[in-house]
Design a protein around this motif. Structure first.
Motif, PDB file in Angstrom:
ATOM      1  N   VAL A   1      21.912 -12.961 -22.912  1.00  0.00           N
ATOM      2  CA  VAL A   1      22.022 -13.046 -24.309  1.00  0.00           C
ATOM      3  C   VAL A   1      22.139 -11.534 -24.681  1.00  0.00           C
ATOM      4  O   VAL A   1      21.049 -10.619 -24.441  1.00  0.00           O
ATOM      5  N   ARG A   2      23.161 -10.907 -25.345  1.00  0.00           N
ATOM      6  CA  ARG A   2      23.346  -9.493 -25.726  1.00  0.00           C
ATOM      7  C   ARG A   2      22.619  -9.133 -26.721  1.00  0.00           C
ATOM      8  O   ARG A   2      22.030  -9.950 -27.589  1.00  0.00           O
ATOM      9  N   VAL A   3      21.831  -7.974 -26.793  1.00  0.00           N
ATOM     10  CA  VAL A   3      20.867  -7.561 -27.563  1.00  0.00           C
ATOM     11  C   VAL A   3      21.236  -6.338 -28.344  1.00  0.00           C
ATOM     12  O   VAL A   3      21.356  -6.538 -29.564  1.00  0.00           O
ATOM     13  N   THR A   4      21.601  -5.333 -27.821  1.00  0.00           N
ATOM     14  CA  THR A   4      22.095  -4.226 -28.458  1.00  0.00           C
ATOM     15  C   THR A   4      23.550  -4.216 -28.866  1.00  0.00           C
ATOM     16  O   THR A   4      24.206  -4.168 -28.008  1.00  0.00           O
ATOM     17  N   GLU A   5      24.026  -4.183 -30.187  1.00  0.00           N
ATOM     18  CA  GLU A   5      25.076  -4.134 -30.606  1.00  0.00           C
ATOM     19  C   GLU A   5      26.006  -2.818 -30.209  1.00  0.00           C
ATOM     20  O   GLU A   5      27.088  -2.716 -29.791  1.00  0.00           O
ATOM     21  N   GLN A   6      25.059  -1.788 -30.391  1.00  0.00           N
ATOM     22  CA  GLN A   6      25.709  -0.462 -30.110  1.00  0.00           C
ATOM     23  C   GLN A   6      25.372   0.176 -28.623  1.00  0.00           C
ATOM     24  O   GLN A   6      24.594  -0.131 -28.116  1.00  0.00           O
ATOM     25  N   VAL A   7      26.346   0.868 -28.045  1.00  0.00           N
ATOM     26  CA  VAL A   7      26.271   1.384 -26.823  1.00  0.00           C
ATOM     27  C   VAL A   7      26.446   2.704 -26.552  1.00  0.00           C
ATOM     28  O   VAL A   7      27.207   3.425 -27.443  1.00  0.00           O
ATOM     29  N   PRO A   8      26.065   3.503 -25.690  1.00  0.00           N
ATOM     30  CA  PRO A   8      25.197   3.156 -24.637  1.00  0.00           C
ATOM     31  C   PRO A   8      23.648   2.895 -25.140  1.00  0.00           C
ATOM     32  O   PRO A   8      23.289   3.718 -25.912  1.00  0.00           O
ATOM     33  N   SER A   9      23.040   1.908 -24.485  1.00  0.00           N
ATOM     34  CA  SER A   9      21.441   1.498 -24.537  1.00  0.00           C
ATOM     35  C   SER A   9      20.969   1.477 -23.322  1.00  0.00           C
ATOM     36  O   SER A   9      21.437   0.532 -22.608  1.00  0.00           O
ATOM     37  N   TRP A  10      19.717   2.133 -22.956  1.00  0.00           N
ATOM     38  CA  TRP A  10      19.110   1.521 -21.681  1.00  0.00           C
ATOM     39  C   TRP A  10      17.702   1.385 -21.961  1.00  0.00           C
ATOM     40  O   TRP A  10      16.742   1.930 -22.480  1.00  0.00           O
ATOM     41  N   TRP A  11      17.300  -0.058 -21.527  1.00  0.00           N
ATOM     42  CA  TRP A  11      16.229  -0.668 -21.712  1.00  0.00           C
ATOM     43  C   TRP A  11      14.964   0.180 -20.909  1.00  0.00           C
ATOM     44  O   TRP A  11      15.163   0.653 -19.945  1.00  0.00           O
ATOM     45  N   HIS A  12      13.941   0.175 -21.728  1.00  0.00           N
ATOM     46  CA  HIS A  12      12.604   0.765 -20.795  1.00  0.00           C
ATOM     47  C   HIS A  12      11.300   0.227 -20.948  1.00  0.00           C
ATOM     48  O   HIS A  12      10.474   0.133 -20.138  1.00  0.00           O
ATOM     49  N   GLY A  13      11.224  -0.505 -22.193  1.00  0.00           N
ATOM     50  CA  GLY A  13       9.781  -1.038 -22.492  1.00  0.00           C
ATOM     51  C   GLY A  13       9.776  -2.181 -23.452  1.00  0.00           C
ATOM     52  O   GLY A  13      10.899  -2.178 -24.160  1.00  0.00           O
TER      53      GLY A  13
ATOM     54  N   VAL B   1      20.495  11.658 -26.052  1.00  0.00           N
ATOM     55  CA  VAL B   1      19.960  10.545 -25.731  1.00  0.00           C
ATOM     56  C   VAL B   1      18.602  10.594 -26.531  1.00  0.00           C
ATOM     57  O   VAL B   1      17.689  11.326 -26.317  1.00  0.00           O
ATOM     58  N   SER B   2      18.351   9.354 -27.313  1.00  0.00           N
ATOM     59  CA  SER B   2      16.954   9.752 -28.232  1.00  0.00           C
ATOM     60  C   SER B   2      16.276   8.232 -27.938  1.00  0.00           C
ATOM     61  O   SER B   2      16.794   7.263 -27.237  1.00  0.00           O
ATOM     62  N   LEU B   3      15.184   8.051 -28.770  1.00  0.00           N
ATOM     63  CA  LEU B   3      14.248   6.951 -28.505  1.00  0.00           C
ATOM     64  C   LEU B   3      14.360   5.994 -29.780  1.00  0.00           C
ATOM     65  O   LEU B   3      14.414   6.448 -30.878  1.00  0.00           O
ATOM     66  N   TYR B   4      14.691   4.777 -29.362  1.00  0.00           N
ATOM     67  CA  TYR B   4      14.848   3.647 -30.229  1.00  0.00           C
ATOM     68  C   TYR B   4      14.153   2.443 -29.915  1.00  0.00           C
ATOM     69  O   TYR B   4      13.653   2.284 -28.778  1.00  0.00           O
ATOM     70  N   THR B   5      13.835   1.603 -31.163  1.00  0.00           N
ATOM     71  CA  THR B   5      13.197   0.334 -30.739  1.00  0.00           C
ATOM     72  C   THR B   5      14.015  -0.636 -31.645  1.00  0.00           C
ATOM     73  O   THR B   5      14.745  -0.282 -32.662  1.00  0.00           O
ATOM     74  N   CYS B   6      13.957  -1.881 -31.371  1.00  0.00           N
ATOM     75  CA  CYS B   6      14.617  -3.151 -32.039  1.00  0.00           C
ATOM     76  C   CYS B   6      13.755  -4.426 -31.731  1.00  0.00           C
ATOM     77  O   CYS B   6      13.142  -4.402 -30.863  1.00  0.00           O
TER      78      CYS B   6
ATOM     79  N   SER C   1      18.110  -7.044 -33.913  1.00  0.00           N
ATOM     80  CA  SER C   1      18.110  -6.638 -35.343  1.00  0.00           C
ATOM     81  C   SER C   1      17.057  -5.478 -35.492  1.00  0.00           C
ATOM     82  O   SER C   1      16.174  -5.067 -34.711  1.00  0.00           O
ATOM     83  N   ASP C   2      17.134  -4.724 -36.772  1.00  0.00           N
ATOM     84  CA  ASP C   2      16.224  -3.872 -37.122  1.00  0.00           C
ATOM     85  C   ASP C   2      16.087  -2.677 -36.106  1.00  0.00           C
ATOM     86  O   ASP C   2      14.872  -2.338 -35.751  1.00  0.00           O
ATOM     87  N   GLU C   3      17.287  -2.201 -35.748  1.00  0.00           N
ATOM     88  CA  GLU C   3      17.212  -0.858 -34.792  1.00  0.00           C
ATOM     89  C   GLU C   3      16.556   0.240 -35.587  1.00  0.00           C
ATOM     90  O   GLU C   3      17.099   0.514 -36.739  1.00  0.00           O
ATOM     91  N   VAL C   4      15.718   0.860 -35.153  1.00  0.00           N
ATOM     92  CA  VAL C   4      14.764   1.909 -35.453  1.00  0.00           C
ATOM     93  C   VAL C   4      15.036   3.354 -34.637  1.00  0.00           C
ATOM     94  O   VAL C   4      14.889   3.062 -33.531  1.00  0.00           O
TER      95      VAL C   4
END
Length: 274
Positions: free
Chosen positions: A102-114, A134-139, A144-147
């Protein structure tokens, strides 16, 4: 190139080779049910601790995975990163036994880490501005609720939550050097946690919250390349002096993702033999 999947025991100081593979496998995770997860050749594999062998985990339509993958806190769900659908790395979730992602991130590029310890949010590295860093995000796990938690670095990578959820550790590049940092999930109280000569990447807090494992490159290293003489070091979770626990030939693929055993006494890593 030959890959050695290894386990290091902090109590004894001994490193055990669990599996030897002719080719490249990378980035072990440790599942509490007694197996490791690694990727290789764009695919994901399970490696049982008792009977080590590569057992493929099916990932449906998403192929060409990179090594940014990992487990939910309850061990029931996998996060993976791949670009076969989107052209750039995208984060997906799927059952731990495999299945259709199931897709999570609507925008790319995104690399999972935690994954947050309450299981509700993902931490990842991403680019959201044209030619931006390349910056730090959570969702939330549903995307939803990408920060944006932190972006004022030349490059951020390897974000990983502490087990109490109060901090996110990451490596940040600024002014030509790469150090480890921690930050509150709301973006406040940022602290530099290393400031030595080594180029420090991929911090992973232990499950008991007492220490942080990280990869130390030689001074002057650019990016996180493979095929260098590197070290794995341990840092107290509150900061202070780190200590070297393993030296090896590796780098990229060695500990890109969380790799601690649940007991906090052991961790898995990859080393390579030319």
């Amino acid at each position: 190139m030959q890959s050695e999947l290894c386990i290091h025991d902090l109590g004894t100081g001994e490193t055990t080779v669990l599996l030897v593979h002719d080719g490249i496998i990378e980035a072990p995770n440790w599942h509490p049910d007694g197996y490791l997860l690694v990727n290789g050749d764009g695919r994901l594999f399970r490696v049982p601790l008792e009977t080590p062998a590569l057992e493929e985990v099916p990932t449906g339509r998403v192929m060409g995975l990179n090594n940014d993958h990992g487990l939910s806190p309850d061990g029931r769900t996998l996060a993976i990163s791949g670009k076969s659908e989107t052209g750039k790395s995208c984060i997906y979730v799927l059952p731990v036994e495999g299945g259709e992602p199931v897709r999570v991130t609507e925008q790319v590029p995104s690399w999972w880490h935690g994954w947050s310890p309450d299981g509700e949010r993902l931490a990842y590295a991403a680019v959201r501005r044209a030619a931006g860093p390349v910056s730090l995000y959570t969702c939330r796990v549903d995307g939803s609720d990408e920060v944006c938690v932190a972006e004022d670095f030349d490059h951020i990578d390897g974000p990983d939550y502490t087990p109490d959820g109060r901090w996110i550790w990451f490596n940040g590049e600024a002014d030509g050097r790469v150090d480890l940092w921690r930050i509150r999930p709301d973006g406040s109280a940022r602290e530099r946690m290393t400031d030595g000569d080594t180029v420090d990447w991929f911090p992973h807090p232990s499950p008991d919250g007492t220490q942080v494992l990280f990869l130390a490159y030689p001074p002057g290293t650019r990016g996180h390349p493979a095929n260098l003489d590197v070290a794995l070091r341990i840092l107290p979770a509150t900061g202070g002096d780190s200590r070297e626990v393993v030296t090896l030939f590796g780098g990229q693929g060695t500990i890109n993702v969380p790799c601690w055993a649940p007991d906090s006494r052991r961790f898995a890593f990859m080393r390579f033999v030319p």
